[in-house]
Design an enzyme around this catalytic site. Structure first.
Site, PDB file in Angstrom:
ATOM      1  CE  LYS A   1       8.659 -14.241 -12.253  1.00  0.00           C
ATOM      2  NZ  LYS A   1       8.649 -15.672 -11.920  1.00  0.00           N
TER       3      LYS A   1
ATOM      4  CD  GLN B   1       8.667 -17.058  -8.549  1.00  0.00           C
ATOM      5  OE1 GLN B   1       8.017 -16.639  -9.496  1.00  0.00           O
ATOM      6  NE2 GLN B   1       9.991 -17.112  -8.592  1.00  0.00           N
TER       7      GLN B   1
ATOM      8  CG  ASP C   1       7.018 -20.096 -15.334  1.00  0.00           C
ATOM      9  OD1 ASP C   1       7.788 -19.173 -15.628  1.00  0.00           O
ATOM     10  OD2 ASP C   1       6.519 -20.237 -14.199  1.00  0.00           O
TER      11      ASP C   1
HETATM   12  N1  GUN Z   1      11.764 -19.594  -9.729  1.00  0.00           N
HETATM   13  C1  GUN Z   1      12.940 -19.172 -10.255  1.00  0.00           C
HETATM   14  N2  GUN Z   1      12.782 -18.874 -11.564  1.00  0.00           N
HETATM   15  C2  GUN Z   1      11.484 -19.091 -11.859  1.00  0.00           C
HETATM   16  C3  GUN Z   1      10.711 -18.941 -13.047  1.00  0.00           C
HETATM   17  O1  GUN Z   1      11.198 -18.554 -14.118  1.00  0.00           O
HETATM   18  N3  GUN Z   1       9.396 -19.258 -12.935  1.00  0.00           N
HETATM   19  C4  GUN Z   1       8.838 -19.707 -11.786  1.00  0.00           C
HETATM   20  N4  GUN Z   1       7.548 -20.015 -11.793  1.00  0.00           N
HETATM   21  N5  GUN Z   1       9.528 -19.851 -10.668  1.00  0.00           N
HETATM   22  C5  GUN Z   1      10.848 -19.540 -10.706  1.00  0.00           C
END
Ligand code: GUN
Length: 283
Positions: A53, A97, A120
């Site tokens: 990311k 996350q 998100d």
């Molecule tokens: N953990 C697995 N997929 C995601 C996601 O799309 N966003 C976040 N914040 N954590 C995750």
């Protein structure tokens, strides 16, 4: 003959557009677009996701602020970090996350992210707006799937779509997006009776179960469009999706591979949401 949906190529094309939008924001508003990324603990998969990311932000010119906290961080410490980011005008998006360690009350933490910075799309308000088909920040993975269908000129209207999986992050918002696009949607899950019959009746199957090669050839009707959201390891440790790609592909009109399908789109939609959040902000 099936057509492969090349998520990597679609993502690359979108990232060019996003890069231009980021530069335009800087010209118009005289500042960078900022994304805060918070990682708690040392979950190896999360570390890879977060690294990717941050790398993607750099690629398009978004300024990323990363916060790495120890696995034993106290709830209050994490909450105070999020409160600070919530009121920070240089931060347009906040990503915590998941999963968070078991001792942390994740929903209390996530509730501290302002709806306008919830890149998100996990907040109750953004999910609610999605249900009402109102402008909102949409969860990245399902939104990426919609973009893939759009870019392939696949018309969803009137089609029978089966979403396999009902998670808050993928299955539920995926179903909402497909409904908003006028598909006839069935959501299947671990308690569904006769999953095979449901899938056989589908024009579009979105597999988001989290089990390697779960969707087999006998479950897929001729000419189906199959989108694979899964990221798993097979018996040899090789990356694979929720779909038994080798055996399913010849039944499909379109199919997305793993890797190189939905994966690259998810991060691209995070960048897209961050730009959207920044443009809507008054900071
Ligand atoms: N953990 C697995 N997929 C995601 C996601 O799309 N966003 C976040 N914040 N954590 C995750």
């Amino acid at each position: 003959m099936y057509k492969l949906i090349d998520g990597k190529a679609i993502a690359a094309e979108m990232r060019e557009e996003i890069k231009n939008a980021v530069a335009e924001f800087k010209t118009n508003r005289g500042k960078d677009i900022g994304l805060a990324v918070v990682l708690v603990g040392e979950n190896p998969a999360s570390q890879v996701y977060v690294r990717n990311k941050i790398k993607a932000c750099e690629q398009v010119g978004i300024k990323s602020y990363s916060y790495y906290l120890p696995a034993d961080v106290r709830q209050e410490q994490l909450e105070s970090l999020i409160r600070g980011l919530a009121s920070d005008g240089t931060v347009h998006g906040i990503l915590v996350q998941l999963p968070l360690p078991a001792h942390i009350d994740a929903s209390r933490v996530l509730r501290l992210i302002p709806v306008s910075k919830d890149v998100d799309g996990f907040s109750a308000e953004n999910i609610g707006k999605l249900c009402l088909n109102q402008p909102c920040l949409v969860a990245c993975t399902p939104n990426g799937v919609m973009k893939m269908l759009e870019k392939e000129n696949i018309c969803v209207r009137g089609k029978r779509a089966v979403v396999v999986g009902r998670s808050d992050i993928v299955g539920k918002p995926m179903a909402m997006l497909l409904i908003n696009a006028d598909a006839t949607v069935t959501v299947c899950h671990s308690k569904t009776r006769d999953l095979k019959a449901q899938c056989l009746g589908a024009d579009i199957i979105v597999a988001a179960v989290g089990k390697p090669k779960f969707i087999t050839a006998d479950m897929v009707g001729d000419g189906a469009i199959v989108i694979d959201v899964g990221i798993n390891r097979d018996e040899n440790g090789k990356l694979c999706g929720d779909v038994d790609f080798e055996n399913v592909k010849d039944k499909c009109s379109y199919i997305s591979p793993v890797p190189g399908g939905v994966g690259p789109m998810t991060i691209t939609m995070l960048l897209f949401n961050t730009v959207t959040a920044a443009k809507r902000s008054s900071d």
